[in-house]
Design a protein around this motif. Structure first.
Motif, mmCIF file in Angstrom:
data_model
loop_
_atom_site.group_PDB
_atom_site.id
_atom_site.type_symbol
_atom_site.label_atom_id
_atom_site.label_comp_id
_atom_site.label_asym_id
_atom_site.label_seq_id
_atom_site.Cartn_x
_atom_site.Cartn_y
_atom_site.Cartn_z
ATOM 1 N N LEU A 1 9.997 -3.336 -3.454
ATOM 2 C CA LEU A 1 10.178 -4.386 -2.458
ATOM 3 C C LEU A 1 11.128 -5.464 -2.973
ATOM 4 C CD1 LEU A 1 6.483 -4.888 -1.249
ATOM 5 C CD2 LEU A 1 8.218 -3.322 -0.345
ATOM 6 N N TYR A 2 11.583 -6.297 -2.064
ATOM 7 C CA TYR A 2 12.439 -7.449 -2.374
ATOM 8 C C TYR A 2 11.601 -8.507 -3.096
ATOM 9 C CZ TYR A 2 15.561 -11.428 -1.356
ATOM 10 O OH TYR A 2 16.383 -12.521 -1.449
ATOM 11 N N HIS A 3 12.201 -9.168 -4.097
ATOM 12 C CA HIS A 3 11.474 -10.167 -4.872
ATOM 13 C C HIS A 3 12.098 -11.561 -4.774
ATOM 14 C CE1 HIS A 3 9.661 -6.549 -6.558
ATOM 15 N NE2 HIS A 3 8.751 -7.307 -7.146
ATOM 16 N N GLY A 4 12.959 -11.767 -3.796
ATOM 17 C CA GLY A 4 13.665 -13.037 -3.698
ATOM 18 C C GLY A 4 12.857 -14.195 -3.154
ATOM 19 N N GLU B 1 12.473 -6.836 5.406
ATOM 20 C CA GLU B 1 12.802 -5.639 6.191
ATOM 21 C C GLU B 1 11.727 -4.574 5.998
ATOM 22 O OE1 GLU B 1 15.765 -8.166 6.376
ATOM 23 O OE2 GLU B 1 15.772 -7.135 4.453
ATOM 24 N N GLY B 2 10.492 -5.003 5.932
ATOM 25 C CA GLY B 2 9.379 -4.097 5.663
ATOM 26 C C GLY B 2 9.068 -3.153 6.809
ATOM 27 N N LEU B 3 8.047 -2.320 6.584
ATOM 28 C CA LEU B 3 7.731 -1.238 7.521
ATOM 29 C C LEU B 3 7.164 -1.753 8.838
ATOM 30 C CD1 LEU B 3 6.103 1.261 4.981
ATOM 31 C CD2 LEU B 3 8.383 1.396 6.003
ATOM 32 N N LEU B 4 6.150 -2.603 8.775
ATOM 33 C CA LEU B 4 5.468 -3.023 10.000
ATOM 34 C C LEU B 4 6.385 -3.838 10.901
ATOM 35 C CD1 LEU B 4 2.820 -2.989 11.575
ATOM 36 C CD2 LEU B 4 2.153 -5.086 10.373
ATOM 37 N N SER B 5 7.180 -4.730 10.337
ATOM 38 C CA SER B 5 8.045 -5.577 11.167
ATOM 39 C C SER B 5 9.247 -4.816 11.720
ATOM 40 C CB SER B 5 8.522 -6.794 10.369
ATOM 41 O OG SER B 5 9.226 -6.415 9.201
ATOM 42 N N THR B 6 9.384 -3.544 11.344
ATOM 43 C CA THR B 6 10.412 -2.708 11.975
ATOM 44 C C THR B 6 10.050 -2.411 13.425
ATOM 45 O OG1 THR B 6 11.050 -1.698 9.864
ATOM 46 C CG2 THR B 6 11.620 -0.479 11.851
ATOM 47 N N LEU B 7 8.753 -2.385 13.721
ATOM 48 C CA LEU B 7 8.306 -2.098 15.100
ATOM 49 C C LEU B 7 8.898 -3.075 16.114
ATOM 50 C CD1 LEU B 7 6.539 -0.598 17.163
ATOM 51 C CD2 LEU B 7 4.628 -2.090 16.477
ATOM 52 N N PHE C 1 0.829 -1.214 0.000
ATOM 53 C CA PHE C 1 0.000 0.000 0.000
ATOM 54 C C PHE C 1 0.862 1.262 0.000
ATOM 55 C CE2 PHE C 1 -2.250 3.348 2.397
ATOM 56 C CZ PHE C 1 -3.337 3.536 1.543
ATOM 57 N N ILE C 2 1.936 1.275 0.811
ATOM 58 C CA ILE C 2 2.737 2.493 0.965
ATOM 59 C C ILE C 2 3.877 2.565 -0.046
ATOM 60 C CG2 ILE C 2 4.285 3.754 2.525
ATOM 61 C CD1 ILE C 2 2.601 2.829 4.842
#
Length: 375
Positions: free
Chosen positions: A192-195, A203-209, A185-186
């Protein structure tokens, strides 16, 4: 050796071990032939390789424990200037590292710039930058008790968000996790990574929390050592705390599986617990048992960790671009040098080990010249 120097030695060795192992697991001779412990878990589960990145975050927090108190009696502008500058530089370096070599072959021949519209935005250094930024704010403006409760809140909140905003049939799956939905969405698919076979970034946004908690855990460990010194009591309490976190992690794993790629809360507790055990063992061996000669090898990595990490990534990319015979320089080393006397798995590992030593040699020269690259 002075007490403060001794404490930093254990920290340097911990960072050095992390960078050393990170290079080995990131740079095999051939990705098709890698020993299982040197690969990340396919999805749920845990391997030694899964410990590398959270250990780097733990080391960041550990180092912060020895510098954050310096801002207590200074103006806020000094604090903000420092963390904004450092966050921006680390984030930008991470972005440029993924964009490198900046050019690609054009369809009609020649070179053309790699489009920014396809550049990956999240990444390892980007996450380190964001975790450092938010952890620094929490630790500077809040008490240690506040930092503890923030950590508890972050882990539980992430669990709730993952469950209720993920796919109802399987909220913790590759295609159904809440973090993927937020990133799409953002950031959009192209950034993004495609592997993993689809657009998904570990290393996305939400799991940075929840990953911020790895930094805070490292801070708590470093701060406890700084305040209480290197003693049997310090080591025992760190080990008890580590064992407790590991126990809670395995209990939580029953409902929120240990998973590095979506950085689950149980994964945070497991890795923080293991890191506490490792740092305790290092303090015992180095500071109490006084066995330090072996440590000098890892100190080379630990004194220039960011530079050597970047060097390794850029160097492996360059090696893959240099043509040799019918392939490239990396494959020539793997196939024609190490493969001439070893099987494919061993040859792949030997290349990774050789490449690690190559980067170590650069770090060794810098250390001998007392050149320490900081941001």
């Amino acid at each position: 050796m002075a007490e403060s120097q001794a404490r930093y030695l254990a920290l340097d060795v911990f960072r050095g071990l992390t960078i050393c192992f990170m290079i080995i697991v990131n740079c095999p001779g051939n990705w098709e032939f890698v020993y299982a412990p040197l690969l990340h878990a396919d999805w749920h589960g845990f391997t030694p390789t899964d410990l590398v990145f959270p250990s780097f975050l733990f080391a960041v927090g550990n180092a912060m424990a020895f510098v954050m108190h310096k801002y207590e009696n200074q103006r806020d502008s000094v604090f903000w200037l420092k963390i904004l500058k450092r966050t921006s530089i680390i984030f930008l370096l991470g972005f440029l590292m993924y964009w490198f070599p900046f050019f690609r072959e054009a369809e009609g021949g020649g070179l053309e710039p790699r489009p920014l519209e396809e550049a990956r935005i999240p990444g390892v250094l980007q996450r380190i930058a964001l975790c450092y930024f938010f952890a620094a704010i929490v630790l500077h403006y809040g008490s240690r008790r506040f930092a503890l409760w923030f950590s508890v809140f972050a882990l539980i909140a992430y669990w709730i968000l993952s469950y209720f905003f993920g796919d109802p049939s399987d909220p913790y799956s590759l295609s159904g996790n809440a973090g993927l939905k937020l990133d799409l969405f953002i950031l959009g698919e192209n950034h993004l990574y495609h592997g993993e076979g689809i657009a998904f970034d570990p290393e996305g946004l939400l799991s940075t929390l929840p990953s911020i908690v790895n930094v805070i855990a490292g801070f708590f460990a470093g701060d406890y050592i700084r305040r209480n010194g290197n003693s049997y009591e310090t080591i025992s309490k760190l080990m008890i705390a580590g064992a407790f976190l590991i126990l809670v992690a395995f209990i939580w794993d029953m409902v929120f599986p240990i998973n590095k790629k979506i950085w689950t809360s149980s994964f945070v507790l497991l890795t923080a617990g293991v890191d506490l055990l490792i740092i305790s063992i290092l303090i015992y061996v180095i500071e109490i048992y006084h066995r330090r000669r072996w440590a000098s090898f890892f100190v080379v990595f630990g004194r220039n960790p960011l530079f050597i990490y970047l060097l390794a990534d850029v160097l492996i990319t360059i090696m893959s671009m240099i043509p040799v015979k019918d392939s490239n320089l990396q494959q020539w080393f793997y196939r024609d040098v190490f493969g001439s006397f070893a099987g494919p798995y061993l040859a792949s590992f030997l290349f990774a080990f050789f490449f690690m030593l190559l980067n170590w040699s650069v770090g060794y020269v810098l250390d001998r010249k007392r050149v320490y690259i900081r941001v």
